[in-house]
Motif scaffolding. Structure first.
Motif, mmCIF file in Angstrom:
data_model
loop_
_atom_site.group_PDB
_atom_site.id
_atom_site.type_symbol
_atom_site.label_atom_id
_atom_site.label_comp_id
_atom_site.label_asym_id
_atom_site.label_seq_id
_atom_site.Cartn_x
_atom_site.Cartn_y
_atom_site.Cartn_z
ATOM 1 N N GLU A 119 -13.566 5.289 0.391
ATOM 2 C CA GLU A 119 -13.431 6.733 0.588
ATOM 3 C C GLU A 119 -14.749 7.215 1.180
ATOM 4 O O GLU A 119 -15.752 6.486 1.146
ATOM 5 N N PRO A 120 -14.748 8.434 1.697
ATOM 6 C CA PRO A 120 -16.018 8.930 2.237
ATOM 7 C C PRO A 120 -17.068 8.983 1.124
ATOM 8 O O PRO A 120 -16.772 9.409 0.015
ATOM 9 N N THR A 164 -18.614 1.028 4.935
ATOM 10 C CA THR A 164 -17.603 0.313 5.726
ATOM 11 C C THR A 164 -16.289 1.083 5.734
ATOM 12 O O THR A 164 -15.660 1.238 4.690
ATOM 13 N N TRP A 165 -15.878 1.540 6.883
ATOM 14 C CA TRP A 165 -14.563 2.187 6.981
ATOM 15 C C TRP A 165 -13.530 1.167 7.455
ATOM 16 O O TRP A 165 -13.715 0.509 8.473
ATOM 17 N N ILE A 201 -6.886 -4.680 -1.031
ATOM 18 C CA ILE A 201 -7.282 -5.439 0.169
ATOM 19 C C ILE A 201 -8.766 -5.809 0.127
ATOM 20 O O ILE A 201 -9.163 -6.871 0.589
ATOM 21 N N THR A 206 -4.468 5.749 12.436
ATOM 22 C CA THR A 206 -5.023 5.356 11.138
ATOM 23 C C THR A 206 -4.607 6.267 9.993
ATOM 24 O O THR A 206 -4.746 5.900 8.834
ATOM 25 N N ASN A 249 -5.544 4.279 -2.761
ATOM 26 C CA ASN A 249 -4.698 4.956 -1.807
ATOM 27 C C ASN A 249 -3.346 5.262 -2.481
ATOM 28 O O ASN A 249 -2.597 4.356 -2.802
ATOM 29 N N ARG A 277 -7.937 11.694 4.770
ATOM 30 C CA ARG A 277 -6.575 11.506 5.268
ATOM 31 C C ARG A 277 -6.039 12.814 5.851
ATOM 32 O O ARG A 277 -6.327 13.897 5.350
ATOM 33 N N ILE A 284 -6.681 9.829 -1.711
ATOM 34 C CA ILE A 284 -7.521 8.698 -2.101
ATOM 35 C C ILE A 284 -8.190 9.082 -3.420
ATOM 36 O O ILE A 284 -9.064 9.933 -3.451
ATOM 37 N N ASP A 291 -6.288 8.892 9.380
ATOM 38 C CA ASP A 291 -7.547 9.547 8.995
ATOM 39 C C ASP A 291 -8.011 10.538 10.056
ATOM 40 O O ASP A 291 -7.767 10.348 11.246
ATOM 41 N N THR A 299 0.862 -1.179 0.000
ATOM 42 C CA THR A 299 0.000 0.000 0.000
ATOM 43 C C THR A 299 0.899 1.231 0.000
ATOM 44 O O THR A 299 2.068 1.154 0.401
ATOM 45 N N ILE A 357 -15.906 9.680 8.737
ATOM 46 C CA ILE A 357 -14.491 9.786 8.367
ATOM 47 C C ILE A 357 -14.368 10.993 7.440
ATOM 48 O O ILE A 357 -15.094 11.096 6.450
ATOM 49 N N GLN A 361 -9.089 -0.305 6.261
ATOM 50 C CA GLN A 361 -7.831 -0.015 5.562
ATOM 51 C C GLN A 361 -7.090 -1.305 5.214
ATOM 52 O O GLN A 361 -7.372 -2.348 5.800
ATOM 53 N N THR A 362 -6.119 -1.188 4.319
ATOM 54 C CA THR A 362 -5.249 -2.334 4.033
ATOM 55 C C THR A 362 -4.646 -2.862 5.340
ATOM 56 O O THR A 362 -4.514 -4.066 5.537
ATOM 57 N N GLU A 363 -4.298 -1.951 6.217
ATOM 58 C CA GLU A 363 -3.648 -2.328 7.461
ATOM 59 C C GLU A 363 -4.592 -3.041 8.420
ATOM 60 O O GLU A 363 -4.165 -3.855 9.232
#
Ligand code: PRX
Length: 639
Positions: free
Chosen positions: A380-381, A404-405, A302, A491, A519, A508, A514, A493, A256, A505, A407-409
């Motif tokens: 994204e939002p 759904t919020w 992801i 995060t 990303n 970033r 985004i 964000d 990412t 959210i 991340q790759t992480e």
């Protein structure tokens, strides 16, 4: 332990008070909560301890000592009852071509064959395998085939260039690449193998390339290195024992963007990833046996890993893999495919919704969307207008939208409504899922309690699927995620928490933008632009874009004032496309003679962001700049 499937496991939240009870339990006793969830899976050996963690180091381990293979959970355990159920529906790029339905039995056989093919080509547990493929069923077989034998897959999105492939292959020291001759997306053909050939000139660790025939092109095949999938697969068995993996063994690496030019190889491990992604899939979508589920993402991100492949298959669902694009052959493609496959759950990105919203409504109206029960959004939002359009025209006002919020992480949903359970609020990801403990931080690093607040979003307790490290660079993992707010996962964000505790959210707060839900690191784009021989220095920022969410705005200093600006702009775009991939091409390029820098040489991006947004009325304090006059020049030349 047995391979007996469990019925409708984990669908236990059916009201808002259930949610509150589960949430409270998950916070009061996380170990007991996750142990109960983990008991719904097939383990070869049970764990001896649920969790060990320290966010200062940082170190996180879940289901310690447990042994499993995720493919037994995705496939084998469903076979006694569901061998002939459809696991994957493949919708090809061209709707005139036949869609394919792949049963769980076929999936089993094909995955085992790939696993044996990999073994025959020298791959063993722990080896890294790069997958650079179109959205075809064989992509799923390749991923699961790696997992079957404990090889670590690193999927690279097939829109990335040779240069990006080189970085990713070398960073993780891959031994083998699985690719295809080419890919078709809409009316475009991309010769994937030619891109791989270009990349492999700089990838000494690659010993073997396995090439799937998709476009029936005959690419260059290097003797001793390149072999055809169809030749190799002929010679192998459709049974392959599933390797016993430790909970904390690597399952995959996925790159990412970061705020330096170098992408980060996020590492996900077997046990926690499986438990968390499957739990969140079941919970958020309230998946019911027999439903058809379609996530339109690419498996190269992801979203595709977790919510096209692993979680839906672990849950025994029918998951759609779509090879094409939303606008081909026309803007009604998504809606026609929903009708054709009687899709019940549809999960897409705001950027797709915004572009389809611009097309005449007749494209929607000609399809029967009555099978739809639940809609989702990710990446994204989602702005209120797009939310309402989606709700009214696609969901016909009857389908909850789960925003759904994650991340790759995080690897799985973190803050999201639960369908039919959480009261919705447009453009809000709403509430944390069980096990997720968000904390909003102010600029001084203090947690802000209570509602009606805003700040930076952190998570203060581990969830099972949190990334364990950045491949080969634990220090960077610590610096990026755990040093801004010591003891907490940051995060990147910003967010707001409203009067009811709902999260929104806001985007970033770092140097990541985004674009169409992708990303992208501004530093990576800057260094690609700098590769053009006319360019001396560049600064890239995001700006609001009505379809992509954010567009890319580049401020470029050239060695000599350009004579033909548009020609140079095109060349710069091509340079970026070649180095990173077409998704990173700047939308706007403004040539400037200098950048707003502080006396210590730091670019004041705040000013550039304002200019890019078209809001130059109040640029804040510019007196600390080395040369404040540059701001007037930049303002005057704004695009
Ligand atoms: O800024 C957030 C945004 O996407 C970022 C994560 O990007 P990536 O790792 O590529 O994963 C994308 C797929 C999960 C986040 O830091 N983001 C993702 N989902 C949302 C979102 N922003 C607002 N609302 C969302 N639902």
């Amino acid at each position: 332990m047995s391979l007996k499937p469990r019925q409708a496991f984990m669908n236990t939240i059916s009201s808002f008070s259930d949610y509150q009870q589960h949430y409270n339990r998950s916070i009061e006793n996380p170990e007991a909560f996750w142990e109960d969830v983990a008991n719904n899976f097939v383990w070869k050996k049970k764990w001896s301890k649920v969790l060990e963690w320290d966010f200062h180091k940082p170190e996180v381990k879940w289901f310690i000592g447990g042994k499993l293979n995720i493919t037994e959970n995705c496939i084998d355990r469903h076979l006694p009852k569901k061998a002939n159920h459809t696991a994957i529906i493949w919708e090809p790029n061209d709707p005139k071509d036949e869609a394919k339905k792949i049963t769980y039995q076929t999936l089993h056989d094909e995955v085992c064959k790939v696993a044996n093919m990999l073994k025959a080509n020298g791959i063993r547990k722990g080896d890294r395998v790069c997958i650079y493929m179109p959205m075809v069923p064989e992509l799923a077989y390749a991923i699961l085939g790696c997992a079957r034998i404990g090889a670590v897959h690193s999927v690279v999105f097939a829109g990335f260039s040779a240069g990006s492939l080189v970085d990713r292959i070398n960073d993780s020291g891959c031994k083998l690449v699985i690719t295809a001759d080419g890919t078709v997306r809409g009316d475009k053909k991309i010769e994937l193998k030619a891109i791989v050939d270009e990349a492999l000139k700089k990838c000494p660790s690659i010993e073997r390339t396995i090439v799937l025939s998709r476009t029936s092109k005959l690419p260059f095949m290097k003797e001793g290195r390149d072999v055809w999938w169809h030749d190799e697969i002929k010679n192998v068995d459709a049974h392959c024992p599933a390797e016993a993996m430790d909970s904390e063994d690597l399952l995959f690496i996925l790159y990412t963007s970061g705020s330096t030019g170098k992408p980060k190889g996020m590492v996900h491990t077997c046990g926690g990833y499986m438990v968390y992604t499957t739990y969140t899939f079941q919970t958020v979508f309230q998946y019911q046996e027999g439903q058809v589920y379609w996530c339109t993402a690419d498996v190269g991100w992801i979203t595709g890993h977790s919510y096209i492949i692993y979680a839906p298959l672990c849950a025994g669902a029918t998951t759609v893999i779509f090879e094409g694009i939303p606008s081909y052959p026309d803007m009604g493609r998504f809606w026609q495919a929903i009708e054709r496959h009687k899709v019940n759950i549809f999960y897409t990105a705001p950027t797709a919704i915004r572009s389809l919203e611009k097309a005449p409504l007749s494209f929607v109206e000609r399809s029967d969307l009555s099978s739809l029960k639940i809609l989702g959004s990710v990446g994204e939002p989602i702005n209120e207008e797009a939310w309402h359009w989606y709700n009214k025209n696609i969901g016909k006002g009857k389908c909850p939208i789960v925003d759904t919020w994650w991340q790759t992480e995080t690897a799985g949903f973190m803050i999201s409504p639960i369908a039919h359970v959480t009261p919705l609020k447009p453009a809000h990801a709403t509430l944390p899922l069980p096990g997720v403990q968000p904390a909003i931080m102010d600029e001084n690093g203090k947690e802000v309690e209570g509602n009606n607040t805003e700040g930076r979003l952190t998570i203060k307790f581990p969830w099972p699927a949190i990334a364990r490290t950045i491949y080969g660079d634990h220090q960077r993992f610590r610096d990026t995620y755990f040093s801004t707010f010591p003891g907490k996962y940051f995060t990147g964000d910003g967010c707001k928490r409203d009067e009811n505790g709902y999260y929104r959210i806001t985007g970033r707060v770092d140097d990541i933008i985004i674009v169409s839900g992708h990303n992208l690191g501004t530093a990576e784009i800057e260094s690609a632009i700098d590769e053009h021989s006319a360019v001396c220095e560049t600064a890239v920022v995001g700006f609001p874009h009505d379809i992509k969410g954010q567009g890319i705005y580049a401020f470029v200093i050239c060695y000599n004032k350009p004579n033909e600006e548009d020609k140079l702009r095109n060349e710069i775009r091509e340079t970026v496309s070649k180095i990173i991939g077409p998704i990173s091409k700047p939308d706007k390029i403004q040539f400037v003679s200098g950048l707003p820098k502080t006396r210590s040489g730091k670019i004041m991006r705040r000013i550039l962001r304002k200019v890019a947004e078209g809001d130059t009325s109040n640029l804040g304090d510019t007196t600390t700049l080395l040369d404040p006059s540059i701001v007037d020049e930049i303002k005057a030349g704004a695009l």
